[in-house]
Scaffold this motif. Structure first.
Motif, PDB file in Angstrom:
ATOM      1  N   LYS A   1     -20.567   0.612 -13.664  1.00 34.48           N
ATOM      2  CA  LYS A   1     -20.694  -0.131 -14.915  1.00 34.48           C
ATOM      3  C   LYS A   1     -19.449  -0.936 -15.279  1.00 34.48           C
ATOM      4  O   LYS A   1     -19.518  -1.815 -16.130  1.00 34.48           O
ATOM      5  N   GLY A   2     -18.316  -0.638 -14.666  1.00 35.94           N
ATOM      6  CA  GLY A   2     -17.099  -1.376 -14.983  1.00 35.94           C
ATOM      7  C   GLY A   2     -16.880  -2.535 -14.030  1.00 35.94           C
ATOM      8  O   GLY A   2     -17.813  -3.038 -13.391  1.00 35.94           O
ATOM      9  N   ASP A   3     -15.627  -2.981 -13.933  1.00 36.12           N
ATOM     10  CA  ASP A   3     -15.254  -4.028 -12.986  1.00 36.12           C
ATOM     11  C   ASP A   3     -15.480  -3.492 -11.575  1.00 36.12           C
ATOM     12  O   ASP A   3     -14.909  -2.467 -11.185  1.00 36.12           O
ATOM     13  N   GLN A   4     -16.305  -4.176 -10.796  1.00 39.21           N
ATOM     14  CA  GLN A   4     -16.671  -3.686  -9.470  1.00 39.21           C
ATOM     15  C   GLN A   4     -15.458  -3.497  -8.565  1.00 39.21           C
ATOM     16  O   GLN A   4     -15.442  -2.607  -7.713  1.00 39.21           O
ATOM     17  N   LYS A   5     -14.435  -4.313  -8.748  1.00 39.63           N
ATOM     18  CA  LYS A   5     -13.254  -4.206  -7.896  1.00 39.63           C
ATOM     19  C   LYS A   5     -12.305  -3.098  -8.348  1.00 39.63           C
ATOM     20  O   LYS A   5     -11.236  -2.915  -7.762  1.00 39.63           O
ATOM     21  N   ASP A   6     -12.696  -2.347  -9.387  1.00 40.88           N
ATOM     22  CA  ASP A   6     -11.957  -1.125  -9.725  1.00 40.88           C
ATOM     23  C   ASP A   6     -12.238  -0.027  -8.702  1.00 40.88           C
ATOM     24  O   ASP A   6     -11.446   0.900  -8.542  1.00 40.88           O
ATOM     25  N   VAL A   7     -13.384  -0.126  -8.036  1.00 39.54           N
ATOM     26  CA  VAL A   7     -13.766   0.880  -7.036  1.00 39.54           C
ATOM     27  C   VAL A   7     -13.129   0.496  -5.706  1.00 39.54           C
ATOM     28  O   VAL A   7     -13.428  -0.554  -5.139  1.00 39.54           O
ATOM     29  N   ILE A   8     -12.259   1.353  -5.208  1.00 37.27           N
ATOM     30  CA  ILE A   8     -11.468   1.058  -4.011  1.00 37.27           C
ATOM     31  C   ILE A   8     -12.127   1.604  -2.748  1.00 37.27           C
ATOM     32  O   ILE A   8     -12.059   1.003  -1.677  1.00 37.27           O
ATOM     33  N   ALA A   9     -12.772   2.760  -2.865  1.00 39.36           N
ATOM     34  CA  ALA A   9     -13.419   3.414  -1.725  1.00 39.36           C
ATOM     35  C   ALA A   9     -14.459   4.377  -2.284  1.00 39.36           C
ATOM     36  O   ALA A   9     -14.766   4.349  -3.479  1.00 39.36           O
ATOM     37  N   SER A  20      -7.620   6.070 -10.111  1.00 42.62           N
ATOM     38  CA  SER A  20      -7.321   7.362 -10.727  1.00 42.62           C
ATOM     39  C   SER A  20      -7.418   8.504  -9.716  1.00 42.62           C
ATOM     40  O   SER A  20      -7.241   9.669 -10.075  1.00 42.62           O
ATOM     41  N   SER A  21      -7.683   8.182  -8.450  1.00 47.87           N
ATOM     42  CA  SER A  21      -7.713   9.203  -7.394  1.00 47.87           C
ATOM     43  C   SER A  21      -6.593   8.946  -6.396  1.00 47.87           C
ATOM     44  O   SER A  21      -6.212   7.799  -6.146  1.00 47.87           O
ATOM     45  N   TYR A  22      -6.053  10.030  -5.829  1.00 50.61           N
ATOM     46  CA  TYR A  22      -4.972   9.908  -4.852  1.00 50.61           C
ATOM     47  C   TYR A  22      -5.424   9.148  -3.612  1.00 50.61           C
ATOM     48  O   TYR A  22      -4.677   8.342  -3.053  1.00 50.61           O
ATOM     49  N   GLN A  23      -6.664   9.421  -3.158  1.00 49.92           N
ATOM     50  CA  GLN A  23      -7.150   8.752  -1.943  1.00 49.92           C
ATOM     51  C   GLN A  23      -7.207   7.240  -2.132  1.00 49.92           C
ATOM     52  O   GLN A  23      -6.776   6.472  -1.266  1.00 49.92           O
ATOM     53  N   ALA A  24      -7.741   6.809  -3.276  1.00 55.50           N
ATOM     54  CA  ALA A  24      -7.858   5.375  -3.532  1.00 55.50           C
ATOM     55  C   ALA A  24      -6.484   4.730  -3.674  1.00 55.50           C
ATOM     56  O   ALA A  24      -6.265   3.602  -3.220  1.00 55.50           O
ATOM     57  N   ARG A  25      -5.546   5.433  -4.290  1.00 48.57           N
ATOM     58  CA  ARG A  25      -4.202   4.868  -4.465  1.00 48.57           C
ATOM     59  C   ARG A  25      -3.523   4.645  -3.118  1.00 48.57           C
ATOM     60  O   ARG A  25      -2.822   3.649  -2.917  1.00 48.57           O
ATOM     61  N   ARG A  41      -1.925   0.671   1.040  1.00 44.61           N
ATOM     62  CA  ARG A  41      -2.076   0.176   2.413  1.00 44.61           C
ATOM     63  C   ARG A  41      -2.454  -1.307   2.405  1.00 44.61           C
ATOM     64  O   ARG A  41      -1.896  -2.111   3.164  1.00 44.61           O
ATOM     65  N   GLY A  42      -3.393  -1.676   1.538  1.00 43.57           N
ATOM     66  CA  GLY A  42      -3.789  -3.072   1.440  1.00 43.57           C
ATOM     67  C   GLY A  42      -2.654  -3.959   0.954  1.00 43.57           C
ATOM     68  O   GLY A  42      -2.426  -5.054   1.485  1.00 43.57           O
ATOM     69  N   LEU A  43      -1.920  -3.490  -0.060  1.00 41.90           N
ATOM     70  CA  LEU A  43      -0.780  -4.259  -0.558  1.00 41.90           C
ATOM     71  C   LEU A  43       0.289  -4.436   0.521  1.00 41.90           C
ATOM     72  O   LEU A  43       0.897  -5.508   0.638  1.00 41.90           O
ATOM     73  N   SER A  44       0.512  -3.397   1.312  1.00 47.12           N
ATOM     74  CA  SER A  44       1.513  -3.484   2.381  1.00 47.12           C
ATOM     75  C   SER A  44       1.127  -4.550   3.398  1.00 47.12           C
ATOM     76  O   SER A  44       1.977  -5.314   3.871  1.00 47.12           O
ATOM     77  N   PHE A  45      -0.156  -4.603   3.739  1.00 48.43           N
ATOM     78  CA  PHE A  45      -0.633  -5.626   4.673  1.00 48.43           C
ATOM     79  C   PHE A  45      -0.363  -7.022   4.105  1.00 48.43           C
ATOM     80  O   PHE A  45       0.192  -7.897   4.792  1.00 48.43           O
ATOM     81  N   VAL A  46      -0.759  -7.233   2.848  1.00 48.61           N
ATOM     82  CA  VAL A  46      -0.581  -8.546   2.224  1.00 48.61           C
ATOM     83  C   VAL A  46       0.906  -8.896   2.129  1.00 48.61           C
ATOM     84  O   VAL A  46       1.301 -10.047   2.348  1.00 48.61           O
ATOM     85  N   LEU A  47       1.737  -7.914   1.813  1.00 45.97           N
ATOM     86  CA  LEU A  47       3.180  -8.138   1.733  1.00 45.97           C
ATOM     87  C   LEU A  47       3.746  -8.605   3.073  1.00 45.97           C
ATOM     88  O   LEU A  47       4.508  -9.581   3.142  1.00 45.97           O
ATOM     89  N   ASP A  55      -3.062  -6.358  12.076  1.00 44.45           N
ATOM     90  CA  ASP A  55      -2.062  -5.295  11.971  1.00 44.45           C
ATOM     91  C   ASP A  55      -2.756  -3.945  12.067  1.00 44.45           C
ATOM     92  O   ASP A  55      -3.967  -3.834  11.838  1.00 44.45           O
ATOM     93  N   TYR A  56      -1.969  -2.943  12.408  1.00 47.19           N
ATOM     94  CA  TYR A  56      -2.488  -1.579  12.533  1.00 47.19           C
ATOM     95  C   TYR A  56      -2.038  -0.755  11.338  1.00 47.19           C
ATOM     96  O   TYR A  56      -0.851  -0.743  10.992  1.00 47.19           O
ATOM     97  N   PHE A  57      -2.987  -0.076  10.706  1.00 42.82           N
ATOM     98  CA  PHE A  57      -2.690   0.866   9.638  1.00 42.82           C
ATOM     99  C   PHE A  57      -3.534   2.110   9.865  1.00 42.82           C
ATOM    100  O   PHE A  57      -4.731   2.013  10.136  1.00 42.82           O
ATOM    101  N   TYR A  58      -2.905   3.261   9.754  1.00 45.35           N
ATOM    102  CA  TYR A  58      -3.631   4.511   9.926  1.00 45.35           C
ATOM    103  C   TYR A  58      -4.290   4.877   8.601  1.00 45.35           C
ATOM    104  O   TYR A  58      -3.615   5.211   7.627  1.00 45.35           O
ATOM    105  N   GLY A  59      -5.602   4.777   8.549  1.00 49.70           N
ATOM    106  CA  GLY A  59      -6.314   5.111   7.327  1.00 49.70           C
ATOM    107  C   GLY A  59      -7.274   4.014   6.913  1.00 49.70           C
ATOM    108  O   GLY A  59      -7.417   2.988   7.577  1.00 49.70           O
ATOM    109  N   LYS A  60      -7.940   4.242   5.798  1.00 51.87           N
ATOM    110  CA  LYS A  60      -8.956   3.317   5.304  1.00 51.87           C
ATOM    111  C   LYS A  60      -8.313   2.103   4.640  1.00 51.87           C
ATOM    112  O   LYS A  60      -7.136   2.098   4.302  1.00 51.87           O
ATOM    113  N   MET A  61      -9.152   1.054   4.429  1.00 55.39           N
ATOM    114  CA  MET A  61      -8.664  -0.195   3.853  1.00 55.39           C
ATOM    115  C   MET A  61      -9.638  -0.679   2.782  1.00 55.39           C
ATOM    116  O   MET A  61     -10.833  -0.363   2.816  1.00 55.39           O
ATOM    117  N   VAL A  62      -9.130  -1.456   1.838  1.00 57.37           N
ATOM    118  CA  VAL A  62      -9.993  -2.091   0.836  1.00 57.37           C
ATOM    119  C   VAL A  62     -10.825  -3.183   1.515  1.00 57.37           C
ATOM    120  O   VAL A  62     -10.450  -3.686   2.576  1.00 57.37           O
TER     121      VAL A  62
END
Length: 240
Positions: free
Chosen positions: A30-38, A64-69, A74-80, A179-186
Motif C-alpha cells: 500500500k505504500g511507495d512500491q520502491k520502499d520494498v527492497i526484497a 526496517s529489516s536488516y536483510q533489506a538494509r 550493496r546496491g549503493l556500493s555498486f552505484v558508487l 561487478d561481483y557482489f556476494y548476496g542479493k541485489m535491488v
C-alpha cells in the motif's frame, strides 16, 4: 493458465504461476512500491525480480529489516563504484569497513581525493539513481570475469577469485559496468534514493538509513578512535 496460492500478511491471493515478486508488490503493497527492497518467500530471502512457481507465504522487506538494509548498501556500493569510475576514469574504489552509520572506503587516483571530488561523485550517483537503471544478473565464464576485473583494476576481486573452483560466476550489470557482489541485489537504481556521500579523509563515508528510521539519514557521530583502530589493523594486514 496455471495458478498458485500466495499468502501475504493476512491475505491469500490466487496468482498466475511464475508471477514475479515485484508484481505482487504492485498489487498488494500500500505504500511507495520502491520502499520494498526484497522479500522472504517462506523462509528464503529472494530478489524482487524472482518468479514464484509454488504455493508459498511472502513477506515484503523494507529498510526496517536488516536483510533489506544490507541489500540496499550493496546496491549503493555498486552505484558508487560506477559513478567514481565515470567521474575519474582509471581510478580504483575500495569499500573498507563500517563506520559512522555507513561504509568507509577510498578512491585511489593520481592526485588524491578531496571534498569537491566526493561531491562530484555523489552528484553522478544521484543522476544514475534518477534514471532507475536495472540491475541484471548474468552468469559469465570465470576467464571473462578475470579479464574484466583486470581491466577495472579491481585487485580485491582478483584476489577473491584466485582460488575460485567453478568455471562460471554470477555478476550484476548496471549500465556499462559489471561487478561481483556476494548476496542479493535491488531490482534497479531507483530503489536507492536515500543516501549521503561525505568526505572523510583520506576517503569517504557512504551513509544510508538505519532500520529504526528507514526514511532518513542518521545523525552523524564522529568515531575517530574506531577509525584509527581499523586503519592500524589494515596496515598490519598489508605487512603480513
Amino acid at each position: 493458465m496455471e495458478t498458485i496460492k500466495v499468502k501475504i500478511d493476512n491475505t491469500s491471493a490466487i496468482c498466475p504461476k511464475g508471477i514475479k515478486l515485484v508484481e505482487l508488490v504492485k498489487k498488494f503493497y500500500k505504500g511507495d512500491q520502491k520502499d520494498v527492497i526484497a522479500a522472504m518467500e517462506d523462509n528464503s530471502l529472494v530478489e524482487l525480480v524472482e518468479p514464484i512457481y509454488e504455493d508459498c507465504s511472502v513477506e515484503f522487506l523494507t529498510l526496517s529489516s536488516y536483510q533489506a538494509r544490507r541489500i540496499y548498501a550493496r546496491g549503493l556500493s555498486f552505484v558508487l563504484i560506477r559513478a567514481a569510475m565515470e567521474v575519474f576514469p582509471g581510478c580504483t574504489v575500495s569499500i573498507e569497513h563500517s563506520i559512522n552509520k555507513g561504509l568507509y572506503g577510498e578512491i585511489h587516483k593520481s592526485d588524491g581525493l578531496n571534498k569537491k571530488d566526493v561531491s562530484l561523485i555523489e552528484n553522478r550517483m544521484r543522476q544514475i539513481i534518477s534514471k532507475d537503471e536495472p540491475f541484471e544478473k548474468h552468469t559469465i565464464p570465470m576467464s571473462r570475469a578475470l579479464d574484466m576485473f583486470k581491466r577495472y583494476n579491481q585487485k580485491d576481486k582478483l584476489r577473491l577469485f584466485k582460488y575460485w573452483k567453478d568455471d562460471t560466476v554470477d555478476v550484476y550489470k548496471c549500465g556499462w559496468m559489471y561487478d561481483y557482489f556476494y548476496g542479493k541485489m535491488v531490482p534497479s537504481t531507483g530503489y536507492l534514493k536515500i543516501f549521503q556521500l561525505v568526505f572523510y579523509k583520506p576517503g569517504f563515508v557512504l551513509r544510508y538509513p538505519e532500520i529504526y528510521s528507514p526514511s532518513t539519514i542518521p545523525l552523524y557521530v564522529e568515531q575517530k578512535k574506531l577509525f584509527n583502530i581499523f586503519r592500524e589493523a589494515e596496515k598490519w594486514a598489508d605487512i603480513l
